[in-house]
Design an enzyme around this catalytic site. Structure first.
Site, PDB file in Angstrom:
ATOM      1  N   PRO A  44     -13.117 -24.347  -2.226  1.00 56.48           N
ATOM      2  CA  PRO A  44     -13.267 -22.936  -1.989  1.00 56.48           C
ATOM      3  C   PRO A  44     -12.969 -22.718  -0.348  1.00 56.48           C
ATOM      4  O   PRO A  44     -13.549 -23.350   0.353  1.00 56.48           O
ATOM      5  CB  PRO A  44     -14.563 -22.643  -2.619  1.00 56.48           C
ATOM      6  CG  PRO A  44     -15.509 -23.965  -2.610  1.00 56.48           C
ATOM      7  CD  PRO A  44     -14.327 -25.027  -2.820  1.00 56.48           C
TER       8      PRO A  44
ATOM      9  N   ASP B  68       0.884  -1.119  -0.104  1.00 54.18           N
ATOM     10  CA  ASP B  68      -0.076   0.142  -0.004  1.00 54.18           C
ATOM     11  C   ASP B  68       0.834   1.147  -0.156  1.00 54.18           C
ATOM     12  O   ASP B  68       2.160   1.235  -0.210  1.00 54.18           O
ATOM     13  CB  ASP B  68      -0.950  -0.017   1.027  1.00 54.18           C
ATOM     14  CG  ASP B  68      -0.314   0.116   2.628  1.00 54.18           C
ATOM     15  OD1 ASP B  68       0.917   0.253   2.619  1.00 54.18           O
ATOM     16  OD2 ASP B  68      -1.058  -0.491   3.448  1.00 54.18           O
TER      17      ASP B  68
END
Length: 138
Positions: free
Chosen positions: A59, A17
């Site tokens: 998943p 970031d």
């Protein structure tokens, strides 16, 4: 003894970031890759499992993480992954991120073993995890 896989992860510029630390969602990409690598370490390549066991995948249905030490661009971290428990059609994975000897992150996932829904091939449905899969991690 339970199989533990260790995987090095180099921190790329694009993983960070504006403060120069890993943007937290990137860790979940790392953990997904680490889970695939854990299965591969057990001799279970995902593309081969899809064919052999007529499954679609595994998943993630639940996840959480505890962040203690940030990682920055140019560093290499180590992700240790293991299966923490098996249920009928789901399993829990634990990841530990290490920076040197320091524990930087602990993360937990629950994943579900799924195949095509018998009534609608466009949907998925949980399936029992084959015992031979579980045995590979013992």
């Amino acid at each position: 003894m339970t199989l533990v896989n260790r995987r090095e992860q180099f921190i790329e510029w694009g993983d960070c970031d504006p403060a120069g630390i890993v943007y937290y969602p990137r860790y979940f990409v790392y953990f997904d890759n680490a889970t695939v690598a854990l299965f591969a370490a057990a001799g279970l390549k995902k593309d081969e499992m899809v064919k052999e066991f007529d499954m679609v995948g595994y998943p993630m249905v639940d996840t959480r993480a505890k962040f203690s030490i940030p990682s920055r661009w140019g560093e290499t971290i180590v992700i240790e992954s293991r299966i923490a428990g098996w249920k009928r059609s789901s399993f829990d994975v634990e990841h530990r991120v290490l920076k040197g000897d320091a524990l930087a992150i602990e993360a937990w996932e629950t994943r579900v073993w799924v195949g095509r829904h018998p009534d609608d091939p466009d949907r998925i449905k949980s399936q029992p995890i084959p015992e031979e899969i579980k045995a590979r991690f013992a």
